[in-house]
Enzyme design. Structure first.
Site, PDB file in Angstrom:
ATOM      1  N   PRO A 125       0.828  -1.208   0.000  1.00  0.00           N
ATOM      2  CA  PRO A 125       0.000   0.000   0.000  1.00  0.00           C
ATOM      3  C   PRO A 125       0.861   1.256   0.000  1.00  0.00           C
ATOM      4  O   PRO A 125       1.835   1.354   0.742  1.00  0.00           O
ATOM      5  CB  PRO A 125      -0.802  -0.129   1.299  1.00  0.00           C
ATOM      6  CG  PRO A 125      -0.841  -1.595   1.561  1.00  0.00           C
ATOM      7  CD  PRO A 125       0.488  -2.117   1.093  1.00  0.00           C
ATOM      8  N   GLU A 126       0.493   2.195  -0.845  1.00  0.00           N
ATOM      9  CA  GLU A 126       1.215   3.461  -0.956  1.00  0.00           C
ATOM     10  C   GLU A 126       0.344   4.570  -0.368  1.00  0.00           C
ATOM     11  O   GLU A 126      -0.661   4.295   0.283  1.00  0.00           O
ATOM     12  CB  GLU A 126       1.597   3.696  -2.415  1.00  0.00           C
ATOM     13  CG  GLU A 126       2.444   2.547  -2.984  1.00  0.00           C
ATOM     14  CD  GLU A 126       2.799   2.696  -4.448  1.00  0.00           C
ATOM     15  OE1 GLU A 126       2.895   3.842  -4.929  1.00  0.00           O
ATOM     16  OE2 GLU A 126       2.984   1.660  -5.123  1.00  0.00           O
TER      17      GLU A 126
ATOM     18  N   LYS B 237       3.590   6.285   4.569  1.00  0.00           N
ATOM     19  CA  LYS B 237       2.885   5.005   4.507  1.00  0.00           C
ATOM     20  C   LYS B 237       2.605   4.432   5.897  1.00  0.00           C
ATOM     21  O   LYS B 237       2.159   3.298   6.022  1.00  0.00           O
ATOM     22  CB  LYS B 237       3.705   4.002   3.693  1.00  0.00           C
ATOM     23  CG  LYS B 237       3.994   4.438   2.255  1.00  0.00           C
ATOM     24  CD  LYS B 237       4.865   3.413   1.549  1.00  0.00           C
ATOM     25  CE  LYS B 237       5.311   3.894   0.180  1.00  0.00           C
ATOM     26  NZ  LYS B 237       6.194   2.910  -0.486  1.00  0.00           N
TER      27      LYS B 237
ATOM     28  N   ARG C  79      13.013  -3.217  -8.944  1.00  0.00           N
ATOM     29  CA  ARG C  79      11.555  -3.170  -9.078  1.00  0.00           C
ATOM     30  C   ARG C  79      11.158  -3.287 -10.543  1.00  0.00           C
ATOM     31  O   ARG C  79      11.787  -2.685 -11.416  1.00  0.00           O
ATOM     32  CB  ARG C  79      10.998  -1.847  -8.538  1.00  0.00           C
ATOM     33  CG  ARG C  79      11.429  -1.466  -7.138  1.00  0.00           C
ATOM     34  CD  ARG C  79      10.717  -2.267  -6.074  1.00  0.00           C
ATOM     35  NE  ARG C  79      11.013  -1.756  -4.755  1.00  0.00           N
ATOM     36  CZ  ARG C  79      10.273  -0.856  -4.110  1.00  0.00           C
ATOM     37  NH1 ARG C  79       9.194  -0.362  -4.697  1.00  0.00           N
ATOM     38  NH2 ARG C  79      10.605  -0.443  -2.908  1.00  0.00           N
TER      39      ARG C  79
END
EC number: 3.2.2.23
Length: 276
Positions: free
Chosen positions: A2-3, A60, A265
């Site tokens: 989650p960002e 976050k 990533r």
């Protein structure tokens, strides 16, 4: 993971639930390693009988303020999520910590991969003092952003992912912001001219605000993905332009989206719109 938009949505859901003002009568810890500090025994003692006064966010991190002036700081990491339910609701085997409230309500922390961490502290700066500025606050001006970018030779995507540089951005929203700004993720940050820097500044704000309005990004079914407090999905996944769109046409030019690896990533770009 989650960002900012997902964490923001969870915090708003928690605020709008019956949670605020609830008194914790007991705590059940099913996976002690979720607690970074303090020990499970001390944690249970310090939250016992306390009520939740407020819920907020920093980057976050989710921050619960307790009535004894302690702060519970939670980082969801990859698969952490909350569920606010009654005691009659069947529990999954992935509940790691559970607060029991006086009227039978429960706050459950689910975490399939067990990477989420809880910190109970008296000073929030112990945990979040290293974080960079919030990109959606009015104090995050273009002049500040320009100054932050000066003399930074780090590759652009790597820099934007650095939470000590700027908070809240992760793989999804960095890819989307760079596509909006027509910038390649492998450009050194200090090589961006003023025109494109202004575009990037506004693109960061735009993609985050769009994500918040859509209540976050749920990338797939199942317990490893982001869900809201009530178990519903976000809707931003229907609005993505490049993230996980490998082989799809670019919404702007029609060229196929490509995937590369940046900072370990998966990264998604349009090679025509985002030339290096």
């Amino acid at each position: 993971m989650p960002e900012l938009p997902e964490v923001h949505t969870i915090v708003q859901d928690l605020k709008q639930s019956r949670l605020i003002g609830k008194k914790i009568i007991s705590t059940e810890i099913f996976w002690p390693k979720t607690l970074a500090v303090p020990t499970p025994e001390i944690f249970c003692q310090q939250v016992q009988g306390q009520s939740i006064q407020n819920v907020d966010r920093r980057g976050k991190y989710i921050i619960f303020q307790l009535s004894n002036q302690m702060f519970l700081i939670v980082h969801l990491r990859m698969t952490g999520r909350f569920q606010f339910v009654t005691s009659q609701t069947p529990a999954s085997p992935y509940v790691r910590i559970q607060f029991n409230f006086e009227n039978g309500d429960q706050l459950r922390f689910h975490d399939t991969r067990k990477f989420g961490r809880w910190y109970l502290v008296s000073d929030v700066e112990e945990i979040i003092g290293h974080l960079g500025p919030e990109p959606l606050l009015s104090s995050f001006t273009f002049e500040l952003f320009e100054d932050m970018m000066k003399n930074r030779k780090t590759l652009l995507k790597s820099l934007l992912l650095d939470q000590s540089f700027i908070v809240g951005l992760g793989n999804i929203y960095v890819d989307e912001a760079l596509w909006e700004a027509k910038l390649h993720p492998l450009i050194p940050a200090n090589q961006i001219n003023l025109k494109h820097l202004k575009i990037l500044y506004h693109s960061i704000k735009y993609v985050l605000e769009k994500g918040i309005q859509a209540r976050g990004t749920t990338l797939g079914p199942g317990r490893t993905h982001y869900y809201r407090l009530d178990g519903s999905k976000g809707e931003h996944q229907t609005l993505l332009n490049v993230f996980r769109k490998t082989g799809h046409p670019c919404p702007r030019c029609g060229h196929l989206i490509e995937k590369l690896i940046v900072a370990q990533r998966s990264t998604h770009i349009c090679p025509i719109c985002q030339k290096k």
